[in-house]
Design a protein around this motif. Structure first.
Motif, PDB file in Angstrom:
ATOM      1  N   LYS B  95     -51.580  27.187  11.712  1.00  0.00           N
ATOM      2  CA  LYS B  95     -51.540  27.319  13.177  1.00  0.00           C
ATOM      3  C   LYS B  95     -50.143  27.049  13.719  1.00  0.00           C
ATOM      4  O   LYS B  95     -49.754  27.577  14.759  1.00  0.00           O
ATOM      5  CB  LYS B  95     -52.548  26.360  13.832  1.00  0.00           C
ATOM      6  CG  LYS B  95     -53.971  26.892  13.755  1.00  0.00           C
ATOM      7  CD  LYS B  95     -54.948  25.975  14.458  1.00  0.00           C
ATOM      8  CE  LYS B  95     -56.380  26.474  14.242  1.00  0.00           C
ATOM      9  NZ  LYS B  95     -57.361  25.384  14.409  1.00  0.00           N
ATOM     10  N   GLY B  97     -47.630  28.091  12.254  1.00  0.00           N
ATOM     11  CA  GLY B  97     -46.817  29.221  11.792  1.00  0.00           C
ATOM     12  C   GLY B  97     -46.077  28.958  10.494  1.00  0.00           C
ATOM     13  O   GLY B  97     -45.164  29.688  10.125  1.00  0.00           O
ATOM     14  N   LEU B 118     -56.224  33.327   9.687  1.00  0.00           N
ATOM     15  CA  LEU B 118     -55.370  32.421  10.468  1.00  0.00           C
ATOM     16  C   LEU B 118     -53.893  32.729  10.205  1.00  0.00           C
ATOM     17  O   LEU B 118     -53.075  32.771  11.130  1.00  0.00           O
ATOM     18  CB  LEU B 118     -55.701  30.980  10.050  1.00  0.00           C
ATOM     19  CG  LEU B 118     -55.530  29.837  11.039  1.00  0.00           C
ATOM     20  CD1 LEU B 118     -56.216  30.130  12.362  1.00  0.00           C
ATOM     21  CD2 LEU B 118     -56.113  28.555  10.426  1.00  0.00           C
ATOM     22  N   HIS B 122     -50.972  34.069  12.859  1.00  0.00           N
ATOM     23  CA  HIS B 122     -49.811  33.238  13.199  1.00  0.00           C
ATOM     24  C   HIS B 122     -48.533  33.697  12.490  1.00  0.00           C
ATOM     25  O   HIS B 122     -47.546  32.952  12.458  1.00  0.00           O
ATOM     26  CB  HIS B 122     -50.113  31.761  12.908  1.00  0.00           C
ATOM     27  CG  HIS B 122     -51.175  31.206  13.820  1.00  0.00           C
ATOM     28  ND1 HIS B 122     -50.874  30.646  15.045  1.00  0.00           N
ATOM     29  CD2 HIS B 122     -52.527  31.167  13.719  1.00  0.00           C
ATOM     30  CE1 HIS B 122     -52.007  30.276  15.657  1.00  0.00           C
ATOM     31  NE2 HIS B 122     -53.021  30.578  14.856  1.00  0.00           N
ATOM     32  N   CYS B 124     -47.694  34.044   9.408  1.00  0.00           N
ATOM     33  CA  CYS B 124     -47.250  33.345   8.207  1.00  0.00           C
ATOM     34  C   CYS B 124     -48.142  33.791   7.049  1.00  0.00           C
ATOM     35  O   CYS B 124     -48.916  34.734   7.174  1.00  0.00           O
ATOM     36  CB  CYS B 124     -47.275  31.833   8.407  1.00  0.00           C
ATOM     37  SG  CYS B 124     -48.841  31.232   9.057  1.00  0.00           S
TER      38      CYS B 124
END
Lengths: 428, 428
Positions: B95, B97, B118, B122, B124
């Protein structure tokens, strides 16, 4: 990566496999790659033979230069093999800024370093996973997943033809020349088998493997080379008796004082995983500073296995783009000294035919003691007609000492002949 | 990729190995990666134990949240293991990143799909090569080099503890509980060994392997699971007699009608390469549509081998950048049906203790015939005190028919007990 538009040069075994995968599995490849993967042209002098594959009208042409000259084609797959024409096409493609993928070990072993410099200068890349180990992704593993390791040792079975012959000789007890003929009849060995059975092919592959593993340029001509033509049915039977299997290995050892690079038969302990690698399979051991021992095993040749690696390179190109491959570390790092074979350290298996008389074993053993060759296992047997066979397996020893000891042993009046000398074990 | 600044959460066995490589081999890693690779922080509740490694002042802290909150850290390595805290830290890092690298099979098997979504959201990425096969780069191979293949089958030895126990039982003839205690004394098995010996660990790894290989989400709870606690010294001796070695395998088969996913003991033919995988080594077979059979072998656990894979992920991140990994195909493709174990197809090895009387073998064989279970090998032996042992090995058969036949056999008045039922062969 933008779309990949491919021209294939060479429509033999590997080229046919590549075309099959690119045409038959195109939807799967494009879905995975996230871009279009288009086979536009295949060039081969033979445009008429049936390869068991229906090509779209106009795809197969005779003129390879037209593939390289096609502005839409951004990726050239060279699968003709050999040195001359392949080198010319690869250079022309790289100079035209096209990515090159090849399965050609000979041309990479001889010119890989120059090609990577050319690729760098022209903003493209050259990939050659299929050149070593066929379908086994060993080069990619060394460059990527194992990048956190200093590689200490790389060795294995890299030639399917010789592994097939040795596996057959082990299974049947037949001798080399009969088994070679069988392999030729089955298409596992070529009419002129020299490239395989005398170990040239393996030296090309070891040059490529060790240049990536040890990060230095390697000249294949500096690799010690000994083929399998002198391996006899007796050698294989004796190996079996002592719990070994005869294989021909390519071996690279990263020593402080230089590199051991050698291709020769090895008696592999039966409990070692390499002893279970049969027929045309290949297997490569890599010893990394953190990983320890690892092995990759699979089909080292054949239409679809080799094509799997070629198209795997296409996919890696799609995933990473031309810029995703750094060739700064290919072939071009610090020079390393290649040690002469006399400096290499291995165990030896020696069979000697001697007079069956008192004192023979002692004089024999004394010579090894003099040269500090330590004996792991010794057995005298088969006494018959005044003649006996002494078989020894040594602990790891420097080859120079071993050769000096053998020269003295051969000169003993009680020794009739040194029947075979085969390196044994995996050197540790 | 710009520089990689790393925070490690967890300073146990794997964390120590990761720190050793990142600190001791930093110059080598940076030269290969072409960017800085900086270990900035390690978080662990235990900040005082000696791990045999000198850390720079201030590197080791107790607060994992401070690692995640550190704006300079762009890559978080989670090596605490288990589910609870690990999940929380991974989610927080993604979250924020940050790229996440983990060796945690449990948390990836349970939450890998959510993590990759996720990560995508973000910008990543999450990598977890070390979660399966320790140092063996099997996941990278499936995603990259083998991307030109439809994977038909993936199976192998993925748990070092159970392979160590079975190897020891095979070598010594000792029984399971004595060997487990020995493994515990040597640190190869935990005080509570359930996670390994009952096969849970292997189901996590198979869920991850098969989700990548077959490109579908896999719930580890749908995997059939049978541990090694019921394997006896007699089973192992009988296996040896028939030319088999008992291993516990994780098996995934990509069938037209669904997936076979199962973890259970298997009698592996001695000539198969998996039979030579001893002690704590792991080995994974992959059968690809073009490649055919291939195997990757290496150390499946341990400080440095596991760290080799973790830092290998760091290197791949350096080579490719966050954007170089597409997670569109991880866990998230078409749903596939997992077949119940009754639908799976394998050979079986069955030992029955029966009355040593005329007609027993016939009534036994008639039941197998009735259920169309075809016999590959049968032997009646050890007649003593009116009791005999019948051992059979079947050809591949559907498990449902086999179970029905066994139920009838168990009910025969002449059958004293079904001593063991172990799946045999590799299903082809």
């Amino acid at each position: 990566m933008s779309d990949i538009v491919i021209g294939v040069i060479g429509f033999g075994t590997v080229g046919t496999g590549v075309a099959k995968i690119l045409l038959n599995d195109r939807a799967m490849l494009e879905e995975r790659a996230g871009c279009k993967i288009v086979l536009k042209r295949i060039a081969d002098l033979d445009v008429s033979s049936d390869r068991g594959l229906a090509l779209p009208e106009g795809m197969l042409i005779a003129d390879a230069d037209a593939v390289i000259g096609d502005a839409e084609i951004n990726t050239v797959i060279e699968v003709i093999g050999g040195e001359g024409a392949a080198k010319k096409f690869i250079e022309a493609a790289l100079k035209a800024g096209k990515n090159v993928i090849t399965s050609n070990k000979e041309v990479i072993a001889k010119h890989g370093r120059a090609f990577t410099e050319l690729a760098k200068a022209h903003g493209c890349t050259i990939l050659y996973e299929a050149a070593v180990g066929g379908g086994i992704p060993v080069l990619h593993a060394i460059r990527n997943s194992l990048a956190a390791n200093r590689i200490e040792r790389v060795y294995g079975i890299v030639n399917g033809t010789t592994n097939f012959i040795l596996s057959k000789m082990t299974a049947t007890g037949a001798d080399f020349s009969a088994t070679l003929r069988e392999a030729q009849d089955l298409g596992y060995a070529e009419a002129d088998p020299k490239n395989d059975v005398e170990g040239y092919d393996a030296t090309y592959k070891l040059a490529i493997l060790s240049s990536l593993a040890f990060r230095c340029p390697v000249d294949y001509r500096e690799i010690y080379r000994e083929g399998i033509t002198r391996i006899t049915a007796d050698d294989i039977a004796a190996a079996k008796y002592f719990g070994y299997t005869v294989k021909i290995l390519a071996v690279g050892v990263n020593r402080e004082d230089g590199l051991e690079l050698r291709v020769h038969p090895v008696m592999v302990p039966d409990e070692h995983p390499l002893a279970s690698v049969h027929d045309a399979f290949n297997a490569i051991f890599i010893r990394g500073s953190s990983l320890g021992d690892s092995m990759l095993y699979g089909r080292g040749a054949g239409e679809l296995p080799t094509a799997s690696a070629v198209v795997g390179d296409v996919m890696n190109l799609a995933f990473r783009g031309t810029q995703g491959f750094s060739h700064d570390t290919d072939f071009a790092l610090a020079e390393r000294k290649v040690l002469p074979i006399s400096e290499s350290i291995t165990s030896f298996f020696v069979r000697c035919v001697v007079n069956d008389a008192p004192g023979v074993l002692a004089s024999y053993a004394n010579i090894f003691a003099k040269y500090r060759v330590s004996i792991h296992n010794i057995r005298q047997m088969d006494a018959r007609d005044g003649e006996a066979t002494i078989t020894i397996i040594t602990h790891p020893t420097r080859e120079a000492e071993m050769r000096a000891a053998l020269a003295e042993i051969e000169a003993l009046p009680t020794v009739r002949r040194v029947a075979s000398v085969i390196r044994a074990g995996l050197g540790d």
